[in-house]
Scaffold this motif. Structure first.
Motif, short mmCIF file in Angstrom:
data_model
loop_
_atom_site.label_atom_id
_atom_site.label_comp_id
_atom_site.label_asym_id
_atom_site.label_seq_id
_atom_site.Cartn_x
_atom_site.Cartn_y
_atom_site.Cartn_z
N PRO A 66 0.82 -1.21 0.00
CA PRO A 66 0.00 0.00 0.00
C PRO A 66 0.86 1.27 0.00
N ILE A 67 0.28 2.37 -0.43
CA ILE A 67 0.95 3.66 -0.32
C ILE A 67 1.01 4.05 1.15
N HIS A 68 2.16 4.54 1.58
CA HIS A 68 2.38 4.84 3.00
C HIS A 68 2.50 6.35 3.24
N THR A 69 1.88 6.80 4.30
CA THR A 69 2.14 8.13 4.84
C THR A 69 3.21 7.98 5.92
N TYR A 70 3.68 9.09 6.44
CA TYR A 70 4.66 9.03 7.52
C TYR A 70 4.06 8.33 8.74
N GLU A 71 2.80 8.62 9.02
CA GLU A 71 2.15 8.02 10.18
C GLU A 71 2.14 6.50 10.10
N LYS A 72 1.95 5.97 8.90
CA LYS A 72 1.93 4.52 8.72
C LYS A 72 3.32 3.91 8.93
N LEU A 73 4.35 4.64 8.50
CA LEU A 73 5.71 4.11 8.61
C LEU A 73 6.34 4.39 9.97
N PHE A 74 5.76 5.30 10.74
CA PHE A 74 6.42 5.73 11.98
C PHE A 74 6.71 4.59 12.96
N PRO A 75 5.82 3.61 13.18
CA PRO A 75 6.18 2.53 14.11
C PRO A 75 7.49 1.84 13.75
N SER A 76 7.73 1.65 12.46
CA SER A 76 9.00 1.03 12.04
C SER A 76 10.17 1.98 12.25
N ILE A 77 9.96 3.27 11.93
CA ILE A 77 11.02 4.27 12.11
C ILE A 77 11.36 4.42 13.60
N GLU A 78 10.33 4.38 14.44
CA GLU A 78 10.54 4.48 15.88
C GLU A 78 11.44 3.36 16.38
N ARG A 79 11.24 2.16 15.89
CA ARG A 79 12.08 1.04 16.29
C ARG A 79 13.51 1.23 15.81
N LEU A 80 13.66 1.77 14.59
CA LEU A 80 15.01 2.07 14.10
C LEU A 80 15.71 3.08 14.99
N MET A 81 14.97 4.07 15.45
CA MET A 81 15.57 5.10 16.30
C MET A 81 15.96 4.54 17.67
N ARG A 82 15.33 3.43 18.05
CA ARG A 82 15.69 2.78 19.31
C ARG A 82 16.84 1.78 19.13
#
Length: 507
Positions: A66-82
């Motif tokens: 699916p097409i992703h917004t930032y909000e949709k990808l944020f859970p994955s990005i948050e884990r990367l930041m951790r």
């Protein structure tokens, strides 16, 4: 022309042949990028979720992911930041580009891989110089230094144990530049990466005033502040009295048209060259490749796979995107990207129009969430900037900044648009400025014109001339000075208008 300048211009021009290849074979290059991205990320958590290993065609990719917004990808990005890895992209992610964007007040953190740095951001910077040198072989750009008006970075306080960093994309790039590039830029890295914007402008001005600055790169609004500060501190009439060899300003992030007259006043030379780029936290996408052009060459070999969603499709639950091979001229598209940093079918929030299909050239038309459509007028940023530039040209005005929003319908009152404009030089007549603004909008936007006919749904715009420094003070009050922060041009609500008016009333 100095020896270093001669060598570097020769090196930069060698890249032109490679650009000619992707201009000649755009679809083949994009197909190769697509296959490489899918193959590289097949064992990531995201790649396993969508079974990248079995994807053979673009149609499979489009139907499955699916097409992703930032909000949709944020859970994955948050884990990367951790500190977790191999989620969106297989190589280590330890840098994040912090972007407030212009869609909402919350910061976004965009992952930046080493591949994205080298194959996209760095490559874009080198290609910018290559295209410039190709157009101006007599340049003396490298006889002096390039001044970059950028942002700041810091250790990731989201999770300090993760050993990662975030900052404005310009700061991330500057921190990771190779040594040879550091040698030809100014100010010092320590000054360039300062966090306090007001202190930074002062220090940058003092530090660079004695350098032989031949070119500047930055956002027009913040570059203006720096130039004005240098001129003020040096007691000069214009910046050429400080930097006589200044020949180019490489600009992006906002339309240059409303600022052209102000730059002309600050840099009074017909030889000054203005060169546009399209870069963002998510990547480097377009570069002006021709003299005196408002078109940007879409860069196709940066590890970015492009898709485009017609604006009308965005309202649908499952909007349908098209690949580069299916785009049409002069259609307003939202740009969707998949990148070598793990952004998959990511809607970056920008809208573009194709002005040429051979090669593919574009113009930025606005933001997907920055428009006024309170009455069906579908006013986009491109319309606003064209109209205000024409009104300025015909009334002798020079602007610093502007924003606009709707005036809602009320009992006994019709709706309209309210504009807040900060002038460097006020128009000969505010009434004439408003009339020309309205007239131009009616000429270039048929939906606006229909609503304005006989004052049917929209009355003439209400334009306020605000005091100098208003937008600077407003951005400072929101903690959004410098870097990639931009004044939002249009809003479909009165949020920004009311906030600024409230601030002005409190002064």
């Amino acid at each position: 022309m100095g020896l270093i300048n001669s060598i570097l211009t020769w090196v930069m021009k060698k890249r032109i042949h490679q650009m000619e290849l992707f201009m000649k074979y755009p679809h083949e290059v994009q197909d190769e990028i697509f296959k490489k991205l899918i193959q590289t990320a097949r064992t990531t958590e995201f790649g396993i979720q969508y079974d990248f290993s079995s994807i053979q065609t673009y149609d499979q990719f489009r139907s499955r992911v699916p097409i992703h917004t930032y909000e949709k990808l944020f859970p994955s990005i948050e884990r990367l930041m951790r500190g977790e890895q191999n989620i969106l992209w297989p190589t280590e992610i330890k840098w994040f580009s912090k972007s407030s964007g212009t869609t909402n007040a919350r910061s976004k953190f965009i992952p930046v891989s080493q591949e994205a740095l080298e194959d996209c951001h760095f490559k874009g910077g080198k290609d910018l110089i290559s295209l410039y040198v190709n157009n101006y072989p007599d340049t003396t750009l490298f006889d002096g230094k390039g001044l970059a008006v950028g942002g700041s970075h810091q250790i990731n306080d989201f999770d300090p144990s993760a050993s990662s960093y975030y900052g404005d994309v310009s700061a991330v790039i500057m921190q990771n530049l190779p040594q040879w590039a550091q040698f030809i830029r100014t100010p010092s890295l320590e000054t360039a990466l300062m966090g306090n914007w007001e202190e930074k402008i002062e220090k940058m001005a003092r530090e660079t005033a004695r350098d032989n600055v031949t070119n500047i790169a930055g956002v027009p609004t913040w570059t203006i502040l720096l130039i004005q500060k240098v001129v003020e501190l040096e007691g000069k009439n214009n910046i050429l009295e400080v930097w006589p060899n200044l020949e180019a300003f490489f600009h992006g992030a906002v339309s240059f048209a409303p600022y052209r007259a102000l730059f002309k006043a600050l840099i009074p030379s017909d030889k000054m060259r203005y060169w546009e780029i399209y870069n963002a936290s998510e990547g480097f996408f377009g570069i002006q490749d021709q003299r005196d052009s408002e078109e940007l060459l879409l860069m196709l070999d940066y590890g970015v796979f492009y898709e485009f969603v017609p604006i009308a499709e965005l309202e649908k639950e499952d909007p349908r995107a098209v690949p580069l091979s299916e785009v049409e001229l002069n259609t307003n598209y939202a740009m969707v990207i998949s990148t070598n940093a793990g952004l998959w079918r990511y809607n970056i929030g920008d809208t573009i129009k194709f002005t040429s299909l051979a090669p593919y050239r574009i113009k930025i038309s606005g933001r997907t969430k920055h428009y006024i459509n309170a009455f069906g007028e579908e006013l986009i940023v491109e319309n606003a900037e064209t109209a205000i530039s024409r009104a300025c040209d015909l009334t002798g005005a020079i602007i610093e900044n502007f924003t606009a929003g709707p005036i809602y319908l009320a009992h006994g009152k019709k709706g309209g648009h309210e504009w807040l404009v900060e002038f460097k030089v006020k128009p000969s007549s505010m009434e004439e400025f408003t009339r020309l603004l309205d007239k131009t909008l009616r000429e270039i936007n048929s939906d606006y014109d229909a609503k304005r006919a006989h004052n049917l749904a929209l009355i003439e715009p209400v334009v306020h001339s605000v005091e100098e420094g208003t937008f600077y003070n407003w951005m400072r009050s929101r903690g959004k000075l410098g870097g990639q922060n931009k004044v939002p041009r249009l809003s479909n609500s009165r949020e920004y208008i009311e906030d600024i008016l409230r601030m002005m009333a409190e002064v």
